[in-house]
Design a protein around this motif. Sequence first.
Motif, PDB file in Angstrom:
ATOM      1  N   ARG A 121      -3.384   3.214 -12.446  1.00 20.65           N
ATOM      2  CA  ARG A 121      -2.544   2.668 -11.366  1.00 20.65           C
ATOM      3  C   ARG A 121      -2.885   3.346 -10.033  1.00 20.65           C
ATOM      4  O   ARG A 121      -3.089   2.672  -9.020  1.00 20.65           O
ATOM      5  N   ARG A 122      -2.951   4.662 -10.035  1.00 24.09           N
ATOM      6  CA  ARG A 122      -3.283   5.382  -8.788  1.00 24.09           C
ATOM      7  C   ARG A 122      -4.672   5.002  -8.280  1.00 24.09           C
ATOM      8  O   ARG A 122      -4.889   4.875  -7.073  1.00 24.09           O
ATOM      9  N   ALA A 123      -5.616   4.826  -9.176  1.00 18.71           N
ATOM     10  CA  ALA A 123      -6.989   4.514  -8.769  1.00 18.71           C
ATOM     11  C   ALA A 123      -7.106   3.122  -8.167  1.00 18.71           C
ATOM     12  O   ALA A 123      -7.834   2.921  -7.197  1.00 18.71           O
ATOM     13  N   ALA A 124      -6.408   2.152  -8.735  1.00 16.92           N
ATOM     14  CA  ALA A 124      -6.606   0.755  -8.340  1.00 16.92           C
ATOM     15  C   ALA A 124      -5.692   0.288  -7.212  1.00 16.92           C
ATOM     16  O   ALA A 124      -6.043  -0.651  -6.493  1.00 16.92           O
ATOM     17  N   GLU A 125      -4.544   0.907  -7.077  1.00 17.11           N
ATOM     18  CA  GLU A 125      -3.616   0.434  -6.057  1.00 17.11           C
ATOM     19  C   GLU A 125      -4.257   0.505  -4.681  1.00 17.11           C
ATOM     20  O   GLU A 125      -4.886   1.492  -4.315  1.00 17.11           O
ATOM     21  N   GLY A 126      -4.105  -0.574  -3.952  1.00 19.30           N
ATOM     22  CA  GLY A 126      -4.625  -0.641  -2.597  1.00 19.30           C
ATOM     23  C   GLY A 126      -6.067  -1.105  -2.505  1.00 19.30           C
ATOM     24  O   GLY A 126      -6.561  -1.325  -1.405  1.00 19.30           O
ATOM     25  N   LEU A 127      -6.746  -1.257  -3.629  1.00 22.27           N
ATOM     26  CA  LEU A 127      -8.117  -1.770  -3.579  1.00 22.27           C
ATOM     27  C   LEU A 127      -8.072  -3.292  -3.448  1.00 22.27           C
ATOM     28  O   LEU A 127      -7.345  -3.967  -4.164  1.00 22.27           O
ATOM     29  N   SER A 128      -8.872  -3.810  -2.541  1.00 23.35           N
ATOM     30  CA  SER A 128      -9.001  -5.266  -2.422  1.00 23.35           C
ATOM     31  C   SER A 128      -9.765  -5.782  -3.640  1.00 23.35           C
ATOM     32  O   SER A 128     -10.424  -5.008  -4.358  1.00 23.35           O
ATOM     33  N   ALA A 129      -9.724  -7.084  -3.850  1.00 17.63           N
ATOM     34  CA  ALA A 129     -10.479  -7.679  -4.956  1.00 17.63           C
ATOM     35  C   ALA A 129     -11.970  -7.382  -4.791  1.00 17.63           C
ATOM     36  O   ALA A 129     -12.672  -7.079  -5.764  1.00 17.63           O
ATOM     37  N   GLU A 130     -12.452  -7.431  -3.547  1.00 10.24           N
ATOM     38  CA  GLU A 130     -13.863  -7.129  -3.292  1.00 10.24           C
ATOM     39  C   GLU A 130     -14.189  -5.696  -3.710  1.00 10.24           C
ATOM     40  O   GLU A 130     -15.223  -5.439  -4.337  1.00 10.24           O
TER      41      GLU A 130
END
Length: 172
Positions: A35-44
Amino acid sequence: MEQQPEAWMRGPVPGVEPLLMPAAHALIGAAEDVRRAAEGLSAEMLWARPGGAASVGFHIAHAAGSLDRLLAYARGEALSPEQFAYLAAEQEPGNPPLDAATLLARFDAQVERALAQIRATPVDSLLEPRGIGRRQLPSNVLGLLFHAAEHTQRHTGQAVTTARIVRGLAAD
C-alpha cells in the motif's frame, strides 16, 4: 504520528495458531508495504519497466494471483480456468491500464482471504501432503502456506524497490 512496529513485532494475530503466526505476520506486513509503495503512483508509473525490470503493477498483480494459486494447492484443489486466465494477464496493464486503487483492492482482498484460510487451517492438517501443479510436485499444507507468505514478501520487496526507482526517475 508514531509509526507502528513491524507486523511480526505486534504480537499474536487473533484466531491464528502459533505455528502459522509467521505466515500471517508476513502477509499483514506485505499488505502494508505494498500500500505504501503504490499509493500515489499514476497508472503510467505503476506499469513502467525501468531498465527492463518488471513493473510495480506486475509485482502487485502477481503477488495476489500467486497467493490465490498457492492457497488453492494448500486446500488440495486444482487451479480453475479463472486462475489460469489471471496468471496469463498478470504482466499486462490492461486497457485502460489498471490503477493503484484497483490493484491494491485486489491485493488486499486476496490477503484477507489468505488470512481467513490460515485461521481456518487446523494444526493437525499442516503435514498433510499436497501436490503442486499438473505434475503434482510434492509439498504439504505447511510448506504451501509458508511459501505463499514468503513469495508474497519477495514480490512486495520488488514492488517497493521498483516504486522507489520509478518515483526517482519521475523526479529527475
